[in-house]
Design a protein around this motif. Structure first.
Motif, PDB file in Angstrom:
ATOM      1  N   PHE A   1      65.039 -51.422  13.764  1.00  0.00           N
ATOM      2  CA  PHE A   1      64.143 -49.511  13.838  1.00  0.00           C
ATOM      3  C   PHE A   1      63.297 -49.805  12.881  1.00  0.00           C
ATOM      4  CE2 PHE A   1      64.692 -45.457  11.823  1.00  0.00           C
ATOM      5  CZ  PHE A   1      65.080 -44.394  13.210  1.00  0.00           C
ATOM      6  N   CYS A   2      62.964 -50.504  11.505  1.00  0.00           N
ATOM      7  CA  CYS A   2      61.987 -50.207  10.601  1.00  0.00           C
ATOM      8  C   CYS A   2      60.486 -50.806  11.878  1.00  0.00           C
ATOM      9  CB  CYS A   2      62.292 -51.401   9.471  1.00  0.00           C
ATOM     10  SG  CYS A   2      63.605 -50.596   7.813  1.00  0.00           S
ATOM     11  N   HIS A   3      60.817 -52.447  12.322  1.00  0.00           N
ATOM     12  CA  HIS A   3      59.765 -52.349  12.985  1.00  0.00           C
ATOM     13  C   HIS A   3      59.294 -51.921  14.051  1.00  0.00           C
ATOM     14  CE1 HIS A   3      60.332 -56.654  11.576  1.00  0.00           C
ATOM     15  NE2 HIS A   3      61.148 -56.130  10.592  1.00  0.00           N
ATOM     16  N   SER A   4      60.322 -50.636  14.731  1.00  0.00           N
ATOM     17  CA  SER A   4      59.240 -49.719  15.659  1.00  0.00           C
ATOM     18  C   SER A   4      58.636 -48.735  15.168  1.00  0.00           C
ATOM     19  CB  SER A   4      60.803 -49.606  16.373  1.00  0.00           C
ATOM     20  OG  SER A   4      61.438 -48.628  15.418  1.00  0.00           O
ATOM     21  N   ARG A   5      59.135 -47.949  13.695  1.00  0.00           N
ATOM     22  CA  ARG A   5      58.140 -47.230  13.779  1.00  0.00           C
ATOM     23  C   ARG A   5      56.848 -47.985  12.359  1.00  0.00           C
ATOM     24  NH1 ARG A   5      61.301 -45.666  15.686  1.00  0.00           N
ATOM     25  NH2 ARG A   5      62.619 -43.543  15.389  1.00  0.00           N
ATOM     26  N   GLY A   6      56.691 -49.324  12.202  1.00  0.00           N
ATOM     27  CA  GLY A   6      55.616 -50.020  11.505  1.00  0.00           C
ATOM     28  C   GLY A   6      55.633 -50.240  10.459  1.00  0.00           C
ATOM     29  N   VAL A   7      57.541 -50.384  10.082  1.00  0.00           N
ATOM     30  CA  VAL A   7      57.486 -50.801   9.364  1.00  0.00           C
ATOM     31  C   VAL A   7      57.967 -52.332   8.593  1.00  0.00           C
ATOM     32  CG1 VAL A   7      59.444 -50.095   6.447  1.00  0.00           C
ATOM     33  CG2 VAL A   7      57.783 -48.169   7.928  1.00  0.00           C
ATOM     34  N   THR A   8      57.635 -52.796   7.903  1.00  0.00           N
ATOM     35  CA  THR A   8      58.268 -54.339   7.265  1.00  0.00           C
ATOM     36  C   THR A   8      58.863 -54.353   5.979  1.00  0.00           C
ATOM     37  OG1 THR A   8      55.900 -55.354   6.709  1.00  0.00           O
ATOM     38  CG2 THR A   8      57.240 -55.713   9.531  1.00  0.00           C
ATOM     39  N   HIS A   9      59.940 -54.901   6.008  1.00  0.00           N
ATOM     40  CA  HIS A   9      60.691 -54.229   4.237  1.00  0.00           C
ATOM     41  C   HIS A   9      60.602 -55.879   3.302  1.00  0.00           C
ATOM     42  CE1 HIS A   9      63.758 -54.895   1.589  1.00  0.00           C
ATOM     43  NE2 HIS A   9      64.650 -53.839   2.627  1.00  0.00           N
ATOM     44  N   ARG A  10      59.883 -56.974   3.797  1.00  0.00           N
ATOM     45  CA  ARG A  10      59.419 -58.182   3.327  1.00  0.00           C
ATOM     46  C   ARG A  10      60.297 -58.603   1.306  1.00  0.00           C
ATOM     47  NH1 ARG A  10      53.180 -57.060   2.286  1.00  0.00           N
ATOM     48  NH2 ARG A  10      53.524 -55.544   0.805  1.00  0.00           N
ATOM     49  N   ASP A  11      61.175 -58.093   1.784  1.00  0.00           N
ATOM     50  CA  ASP A  11      62.440 -58.587   0.438  1.00  0.00           C
ATOM     51  C   ASP A  11      63.910 -58.320   0.904  1.00  0.00           C
ATOM     52  OD1 ASP A  11      63.058 -59.645  -2.185  1.00  0.00           O
ATOM     53  OD2 ASP A  11      62.926 -57.646  -3.292  1.00  0.00           O
ATOM     54  N   LEU A  12      64.245 -58.639   1.717  1.00  0.00           N
ATOM     55  CA  LEU A  12      65.266 -58.975   2.234  1.00  0.00           C
ATOM     56  C   LEU A  12      66.612 -59.725   1.802  1.00  0.00           C
ATOM     57  CD1 LEU A  12      65.482 -58.616   6.176  1.00  0.00           C
ATOM     58  CD2 LEU A  12      65.534 -56.717   4.620  1.00  0.00           C
ATOM     59  N   LYS A  13      67.370 -59.143   1.624  1.00  0.00           N
ATOM     60  CA  LYS A  13      68.506 -60.588   0.430  1.00  0.00           C
ATOM     61  C   LYS A  13      69.527 -59.684  -0.008  1.00  0.00           C
ATOM     62  CE  LYS A  13      66.046 -59.386  -3.838  1.00  0.00           C
ATOM     63  NZ  LYS A  13      65.854 -59.875  -5.037  1.00  0.00           N
ATOM     64  N   PRO A  14      70.669 -59.943   0.481  1.00  0.00           N
ATOM     65  CA  PRO A  14      72.211 -59.913  -0.085  1.00  0.00           C
ATOM     66  C   PRO A  14      72.157 -58.285  -1.048  1.00  0.00           C
ATOM     67  CG  PRO A  14      72.196 -62.237   0.425  1.00  0.00           C
ATOM     68  CD  PRO A  14      70.782 -61.955   0.013  1.00  0.00           C
ATOM     69  N   GLU A  15      71.499 -59.265  -2.139  1.00  0.00           N
ATOM     70  CA  GLU A  15      71.176 -58.289  -2.995  1.00  0.00           C
ATOM     71  C   GLU A  15      70.915 -56.406  -2.546  1.00  0.00           C
ATOM     72  OE1 GLU A  15      70.505 -62.096  -5.202  1.00  0.00           O
ATOM     73  OE2 GLU A  15      69.537 -61.372  -3.543  1.00  0.00           O
ATOM     74  N   ASN A  16      70.148 -56.521  -1.632  1.00  0.00           N
ATOM     75  CA  ASN A  16      69.384 -54.945  -1.351  1.00  0.00           C
ATOM     76  C   ASN A  16      70.315 -54.910   0.252  1.00  0.00           C
ATOM     77  OD1 ASN A  16      67.184 -55.628  -3.004  1.00  0.00           O
ATOM     78  ND2 ASN A  16      66.313 -56.202  -2.142  1.00  0.00           N
TER      79      ASN A  16
END
Length: 454
Positions: A134-149
């Protein structure tokens, strides 16, 4: 209850109401620059979390750009598995971000207890991929995906949080690529550290692969005694999958942790994978209510809004009622200086960045370090092939400050440099690094770890 006591109770209740809308409760977390409180929407009785940020500290620490980015991103991504930003408000001295209250804790806490069953891991991975898609479909990349987030709600469902390092479409180069390296070493994709630019969406997929591995195995695929060892292993996809993982899950992991981003699975390919498909139902993100966050209507009027006490901590009888606002909260944010990593808001101690990435070769970096030591009158006390020890000449509180600098060439075009204190007072070491060493290295630094802007 006598009249005096009743009056005190009424005054206390009034002071704990924010903008006639939210009742403020206990503190949930705090750092140097912000505090987070439990709140209750008095109209709906819904629990929320309220992040209270002091603008004075934002100006000092240059965090505004990062706050604006996080707000912009969270306005774009409303999804059942993404923490919801409900409202942004402000007074003359403080900014208030009202977000969804997620009280189940971090997914990381579950991982500390060991590996999950494939059924449980699949559920969380499906929810993660759904949110990332869903993020990518809106042109957004997270860049810090990890279990703490990744947080868990009352139903043990996953919620992606912390968009402080995310990117928006306008931050990309003309070729659609991002340049600034950022993220957490154990989860960051190899191409992020290269100087050629990277596709943020593909980098997110690598991080998802690391998370899936951790869910199934109970530990991370790339481990080492320091960040450079981790980078070296991830650059070669040097990992092993334990025998208890099913062949189908092993296959999916092997398609995600691929060094070449062009050969890495896409979101569509993940969703068609046989292991992933089991029981998967795509959430109906469009069914969620429209966002209440709108920078064109969130206004505050300086003439009628009674500001919070800037000298006191927030909460506990310090909130006041306020009339309808008419001054733009985003103008308040925009009037401040530029920003860095939003995670610094919740650091309990000031830390000097200790790792940077350079586009020079390891030998060229070492030569530069020797030149800087001579320029700053630092004595070189030890040297190996890609390691330099330096020491100050003046006596401090705990003797002379000493530091070790190690240079790792994790790829032909990438050198990672790590500083550490080996003698002297910590504050004096930080001051030496901040005031003298770091400025002298500016011409060879591509990015200090944790400081990105695009």
């Amino acid at each position: 209850m006598d009249q005096r006591q009743q009056s005190r109770t009424m005054r206390a209740a009034k002071r704990n109401i924010l903008f006639n809308k939210y009742e403020i409760g206990k503190i949930l977390g705090q750092g140097n620059f912000a505090k987070v409180y439990h709140g209750r929407n008095m109209e709906t009785n819904e629990s929320v979390a309220i992040k209270v940020i002091k603008k004075e500290r934002l100006k000092k620490e240059r965090l505004v750009k990062q706050i604006k980015r996080e707000v912009s991103v969270m306005r774009l991504v409303r999804h059942p598995h993404i923490v919801e930003l409900k409202e942004v408000m402000a007074t003359k001295t403080k900014i208030f971000m009202v977000v969804e209250y997620v009280k189940g804790g971090e997914l990381f806490a579950k991982l500390t207890k060991g590996k999950m069953t494939e059924v449980a891991a699949r559920k969380y991975f499906q929810q993660l991929i759904s949110a990332v898609d869903f993020c990518h479909s809106r042109g957004v990349t997270h860049r810090d995906l990890k279990p703490e987030n990744l947080l868990l709600d009352d139903n043990e469902d996953l919620k992606v949080s912390d968009f402080g390092l995310s990117s928006l479409p306008e931050q990309r180069r003309s070729d659609g690529m991002l340049l600034t390296p950022c993220g957490t070493p154990a989860y960051v994709a190899p191409e992020v550290l290269k100087k050629k630019g990277y596709d943020g969406s593909k980098a997110d997929i690598w991080s998802c692969g690391v998370i899936l591995y951790a869910l199934l195995c109970g530990y991370l695929p790339f481990q080492g005694e320091n960040v450079m060892r981790i980078y070296s292993k991830s650059f070669k996809a040097d990992y092993a999958i334990p025998e208890w993982i099913s062949p189908e899950a092993k296959n999916l992991i092997s398609k995600l942790l691929v060094v070449d981003p062009e050969k890495r699975y896409s979101i569509d390919e993940i969703m068609r994978d046989p292991w992933f498909e089991i029981g998967f139902m795509r959430p109906l993100a469009f069914s969620m209510k429209a966002s209440a966050v709108d920078d064109t209507v969130i206004d505050f009027n300086d003439d009628v809004v009674e500001d919070l006490d800037p000298k006191s901590d927030v909460g506990g009888g310090e909130f006041v009622e306020a009339a309808r606002p008419s001054y733009n909260a985003f103008e308040i944010i925009s009037s401040l200086s530029h920003g860095f990593d939003l995670r610094n808001l919740f650091e309990t101690r000031k830390r000097s960045p200790s790792t940077f990435i350079s586009k020079l070769s390891a030998s060229a970096v070492v030569a530069k370090l020797e030149a800087v030591a001579k320029k700053l009158n630092l004595r070189i006390t030890g040297k190996k092939e890609f390691m330099v020890r330096m020491q100050g000449v003046t006596e401090g509180r705990k003797g002379k400050v000493g530091m070790t600098v190690e240079v790792f060439e994790v790829a032909p075009e990438v050198a990672v440099v790590e500083f550490s204190k080996n003698a002297g007072d910590t504050l004096e070491y930080i001051k030496l690094c901040e005031d003298q060493v770091r400025p002298s290295l500016n011409d060879i630094v591509w990015s200090w770890q944790g400081q990105g802007s695009s």
